[in-house]
Design a protein around this motif. Sequence first.
Motif, mmCIF file in Angstrom:
data_model
loop_
_atom_site.group_PDB
_atom_site.id
_atom_site.type_symbol
_atom_site.label_atom_id
_atom_site.label_comp_id
_atom_site.label_asym_id
_atom_site.label_seq_id
_atom_site.Cartn_x
_atom_site.Cartn_y
_atom_site.Cartn_z
ATOM 1 N N GLY A 31 21.829 25.078 -11.268
ATOM 2 C CA GLY A 31 20.508 25.335 -10.697
ATOM 3 C C GLY A 31 20.540 26.005 -9.341
ATOM 4 N N ASN A 32 21.698 26.579 -8.944
ATOM 5 C CA ASN A 32 21.805 27.132 -7.598
ATOM 6 C C ASN A 32 20.858 28.303 -7.375
ATOM 7 O OD1 ASN A 32 23.498 28.611 -9.418
ATOM 8 N ND2 ASN A 32 24.539 29.543 -7.689
ATOM 9 N N GLU A 33 20.623 29.141 -8.377
ATOM 10 C CA GLU A 33 19.724 30.278 -8.194
ATOM 11 C C GLU A 33 18.265 29.824 -8.134
ATOM 12 O OE1 GLU A 33 18.993 34.372 -7.546
ATOM 13 O OE2 GLU A 33 20.767 33.086 -7.397
ATOM 14 N N PHE A 34 17.903 28.827 -8.917
ATOM 15 C CA PHE A 34 16.556 28.259 -8.836
ATOM 16 C C PHE A 34 16.328 27.674 -7.448
ATOM 17 C CE2 PHE A 34 13.566 24.729 -9.179
ATOM 18 C CZ PHE A 34 12.491 25.329 -9.854
ATOM 19 N N ALA A 35 17.326 26.972 -6.916
ATOM 20 C CA ALA A 35 17.212 26.386 -5.578
ATOM 21 C C ALA A 35 17.029 27.468 -4.522
ATOM 22 C CB ALA A 35 18.447 25.542 -5.265
ATOM 23 N N ARG A 36 17.754 28.575 -4.654
ATOM 24 C CA ARG A 36 17.630 29.678 -3.686
ATOM 25 C C ARG A 36 16.218 30.251 -3.687
ATOM 26 N NH1 ARG A 36 18.143 35.369 -3.168
ATOM 27 N NH2 ARG A 36 18.120 35.616 -5.427
ATOM 28 N N ILE A 37 15.680 30.519 -4.848
ATOM 29 C CA ILE A 37 14.348 31.118 -4.948
ATOM 30 C C ILE A 37 13.284 30.148 -4.440
ATOM 31 C CG2 ILE A 37 12.620 31.940 -6.594
ATOM 32 C CD1 ILE A 37 15.018 32.911 -8.309
ATOM 33 N N GLU A 38 13.414 28.873 -4.816
ATOM 34 C CA GLU A 38 12.448 27.874 -4.371
ATOM 35 C C GLU A 38 12.469 27.729 -2.853
ATOM 36 O OE1 GLU A 38 11.214 23.264 -5.449
ATOM 37 O OE2 GLU A 38 13.288 23.932 -5.719
ATOM 38 N N ALA A 39 13.657 27.629 -2.263
ATOM 39 C CA ALA A 39 13.768 27.458 -0.816
ATOM 40 C C ALA A 39 13.207 28.664 -0.069
ATOM 41 C CB ALA A 39 15.228 27.228 -0.431
ATOM 42 N N LEU A 40 13.533 29.858 -0.532
ATOM 43 C CA LEU A 40 13.044 31.072 0.142
ATOM 44 C C LEU A 40 11.540 31.210 0.003
ATOM 45 C CD1 LEU A 40 15.879 33.605 -0.793
ATOM 46 C CD2 LEU A 40 15.432 32.566 1.445
ATOM 47 N N GLY A 41 11.003 30.893 -1.166
ATOM 48 C CA GLY A 41 9.552 30.984 -1.353
ATOM 49 C C GLY A 41 8.789 30.032 -0.454
ATOM 50 N N ILE A 42 9.280 28.807 -0.323
ATOM 51 C CA ILE A 42 8.616 27.822 0.537
ATOM 52 C C ILE A 42 8.733 28.222 2.002
ATOM 53 C CG2 ILE A 42 8.738 25.430 1.354
ATOM 54 C CD1 ILE A 42 9.480 24.657 -1.542
ATOM 55 N N MET A 43 9.922 28.649 2.439
ATOM 56 C CA MET A 43 10.095 29.048 3.833
ATOM 57 C C MET A 43 9.240 30.271 4.162
ATOM 58 S SD MET A 43 11.838 26.850 5.404
ATOM 59 C CE MET A 43 11.849 27.786 6.940
ATOM 60 N N HIS A 44 9.061 31.171 3.217
ATOM 61 C CA HIS A 44 8.218 32.351 3.450
ATOM 62 C C HIS A 44 6.809 31.927 3.860
ATOM 63 C CE1 HIS A 44 6.294 36.241 2.831
ATOM 64 N NE2 HIS A 44 5.404 35.631 2.055
#
Length: 494
Positions: free
Chosen positions: A440-453
């Motif tokens: 799930g590392n790519e899902f985690a990356r997208i989720e974290a970046l979307g929230i921080m944005h």
Amino acid sequence: MLTPFQLSNHGLATLILIVVTLASSFCYFFGFHRRRDVAGKNVPPGSFGFPVIGESWSFVKALRENKGSEWIQRRVAKHGRVFKTSLMGSPTVVITGQAGNKFVFGCGSEFLSMKQPPSIARVTGKQNFVELTGMRYKRMKGALMSFLRPENLQDYIGHMDALVKHLLLGATKGKNTILAVPFMRKLTFKVTCSLLFGLHHESTNEALFEDFSKAFKGLWAFPLNLPGTTYHQALQGRSRIVECMLPVLQRRKEQITEGIVSPKDDIISSLLTSRDENNEPFGDEAVIDTFIALLIASHDTTAILLSLMVWKLARDPKIYDKVLEEQMGIIREREDETQGKLSWSEVQKMRYTWRVAQELMRMIPPVFGNFRKTLKDISFEGYDIPQGWQVFWEASGTHMNKDIFEDPTNFDPSRFDNPSKPIPPFAYIPFGAGHRKCIGNEFARIEALGIMHHLVTNFEWSQLIPEESITCQPMPYPSKGLPIKLKPRTFRTV
């Protein structure tokens, strides 16, 4: 009638009697078991610690004080980079360093399995996909990867973006302060439940969140299953999760039969329609166990990363300004047809923001380390590791190694951006490595970046407790929940 004082003493005496009885019952067994395992073998140096409890108590205490790496390094200094101990009720060999990482992550599953200590497996479930091996593991991993491959994640961006906006607005409306840690934990939990598992019922998700919080705290707690203990509460939380999910699975099966839900809609539906190595359904227990393990692995690790990013940006204005510049640049360059929605291509532009995340995961890994279990006698660097023993790997041995990362105590996101000295394999392991690397590392990356944005482009913030320390319970969080003061921006995207 006993007075309150006498009742207290009576309860304490009973507890002491139970502990002494357990110690007496198991002391001989554990001593015999260990002597039998090491007879004629060159096992690593070290100490098993106390009978029954081993060194678990001091290990968990060090983690809670964010001194886990110091606990490891004291033993490395005494015994070397490979040493024996006893953790979570089992004899354990701790292996540190790049060569150790390569051995652990590269060892075949017929020799070294992902099986967790029994105390942890009782919480996550013995049939979750992490515990599986061979063709059964491959079949279940295939069902999960159909949702987690990068090319499939593009379909989640719009839904994730809308959900994050909605949850962020609801959590901050009328507030100028929030506790960032519980907010991030609840936010990532709801995103994961909705996007990956198709769970949209608010009251069900709230109940699940409370029980998952209890289960998570008990993962690396001392495994004493007595009323009032953290571990007992974790097992009770798991029981309620199972009780809640059984009718959910039954309804999902009916919806699949009626054509209301497709196996391609969510992970639960996919698992319910998948087949194991014998071409049989996986069964409700395996589906629920995998659901529990995935939610613990996905939402809490991402919540840790997001909390640490909020913590770091509040403490480092230069880093904050660079992240803000990158995120506002994405908005300025946005084309009208996107209607203000975050796109896949925009997430790929968040390079510096992700470098900050990578550097945080190097210095404060969300997962300090984890266990494997030997299925056969194996050896490493001249030492024997008997069948049935645990092997524990840890990240700090390479993450903070000055021979791998120059000036490792300095926070420098640029070290991940075209480094002059490439990072060697098996040295940077926040998501593990090898064939069992986190799926799930790519899902985690997208989720974290979307929230921080959305957080950065809508708010400024500052810490209300500037000297707040980091604690591990069992993963690293700001110890007071990270209370922050929010200041809305004049330009808002939510």
